[in-house]
Write a protein that holds these residues in place. Structure first.
Motif, PDB file in Angstrom:
ATOM      1  N   ALA A  27       9.411  -6.088   3.897  1.00 28.70           N
ATOM      2  CA  ALA A  27       8.355  -6.085   3.424  1.00 28.70           C
ATOM      3  C   ALA A  27       7.155  -5.547   4.545  1.00 28.70           C
ATOM      4  O   ALA A  27       5.525  -5.664   4.335  1.00 28.70           O
ATOM      5  N   ARG A  28       7.762  -5.532   5.828  1.00 28.38           N
ATOM      6  CA  ARG A  28       6.573  -5.038   6.628  1.00 28.38           C
ATOM      7  C   ARG A  28       5.904  -3.922   6.613  1.00 28.38           C
ATOM      8  O   ARG A  28       4.453  -3.318   7.042  1.00 28.38           O
ATOM      9  N   PHE A  29       6.663  -2.696   5.740  1.00 21.95           N
ATOM     10  CA  PHE A  29       6.339  -1.361   5.638  1.00 21.95           C
ATOM     11  C   PHE A  29       5.712  -1.788   4.056  1.00 21.95           C
ATOM     12  O   PHE A  29       6.275  -1.390   3.127  1.00 21.95           O
ATOM     13  N   THR A  30       4.367  -2.130   3.945  1.00 21.39           N
ATOM     14  CA  THR A  30       3.343  -2.627   2.602  1.00 21.39           C
ATOM     15  C   THR A  30       3.225  -1.693   1.867  1.00 21.39           C
ATOM     16  O   THR A  30       3.330  -1.225   0.702  1.00 21.39           O
ATOM     17  N   LEU A  33       6.185  -0.458   0.034  1.00 20.41           N
ATOM     18  CA  LEU A  33       7.060  -0.866  -0.804  1.00 20.41           C
ATOM     19  C   LEU A  33       6.214  -1.148  -1.951  1.00 20.41           C
ATOM     20  O   LEU A  33       6.377  -1.349  -3.203  1.00 20.41           O
ATOM     21  N   ALA A  34       4.885  -1.144  -1.749  1.00 23.26           N
ATOM     22  CA  ALA A  34       4.460  -0.902  -3.388  1.00 23.26           C
ATOM     23  C   ALA A  34       4.528   0.437  -3.563  1.00 23.26           C
ATOM     24  O   ALA A  34       4.656   0.577  -4.467  1.00 23.26           O
ATOM     25  N   ALA A  35       5.244   2.078  -2.749  1.00 19.27           N
ATOM     26  CA  ALA A  35       5.087   2.445  -3.590  1.00 19.27           C
ATOM     27  C   ALA A  35       6.355   2.516  -4.891  1.00 19.27           C
ATOM     28  O   ALA A  35       6.532   2.988  -5.532  1.00 19.27           O
ATOM     29  N   TRP A  36       7.274   1.316  -3.714  1.00 20.68           N
ATOM     30  CA  TRP A  36       9.309   1.131  -4.538  1.00 20.68           C
ATOM     31  C   TRP A  36       8.403   0.579  -6.483  1.00 20.68           C
ATOM     32  O   TRP A  36       9.550   0.411  -6.567  1.00 20.68           O
ATOM     33  N   ARG A  37       7.598  -0.630  -6.057  1.00 23.47           N
ATOM     34  CA  ARG A  37       7.317  -1.438  -6.953  1.00 23.47           C
ATOM     35  C   ARG A  37       6.623  -0.389  -8.463  1.00 23.47           C
ATOM     36  O   ARG A  37       6.539  -1.001  -9.684  1.00 23.47           O
TER      37      ARG A  37
END
Length: 158
Positions: A27-30, A33-37
């Protein structure tokens, strides 16, 4: 499953997961994480669109997943849907069939139709239609025969 298999076998109202096979970043790599989502999520199958040929473009067959509605005080402000062409590089998994006895509220659109709402029962569908007026809406019940056919053909969700 591949995108063409979802297009051919998954019924409208099914819950479908899409993923690219990469692990979820912390979660700290926002930004990561957004790209993964963007390439990993779950949605309800609401539309199957056949190939369309127009004078200026050709669109491949695709399907659309409804990921959610966002709003306040019962008013939907944003609806999030995501469409996938059949040549998508993502993998798909049929998570859940619509339950037997559920009722699909469908609307004819162009060459296909779209799932507007998946109700628990006929009474709930009638109430939803009374609140949300659609001129070309029709009701279709999910039958035990439909689910049994998917189980026999090996398409049953785990």
């Amino acid at each position: 499953m591949s995108a063409p298999l979802i297009f051919d076998t998954a019924p409208l109202g099914a819950l479908v997961r899409y993923f690219d096979g990469t692990p979820r970043p912390p979660a700290r790599f926002t930004k990561k994480l957004a790209a993964w989502r963007q390439r990993n999520g779950v949605g309800r199958l609401v539309r199957k669109q056949p190939a369309r040929e127009r004078s200026t473009y050709v669109s491949p067959p695709s399907f659309t997943l409804h990921e959610g509605d966002f709003g306040d005080a019962g008013v939907i402000i944003v609806t999030v849907s995501r469409s996938f062409p059949l040549d998508s590089d993502l993998q798909f998994e049929l998570v859940e069939h619509p339950p037997v006895g559920a009722v699909r509220i469908l609307q004819d659109i162009g060459d296909g139709y779209e799932l507007l709402h998946l109700a628990e029962s006929r009474e709930a569908a009638d109430l939803w239609l009374a609140k949300n007026r659609y001129s070309r809406a029709r009701i279709e019940e999910v039958s035990a025969d439909e689910i049994a056919a998917d189980t026999v053909e090996g398409r049953r969700a785990a």
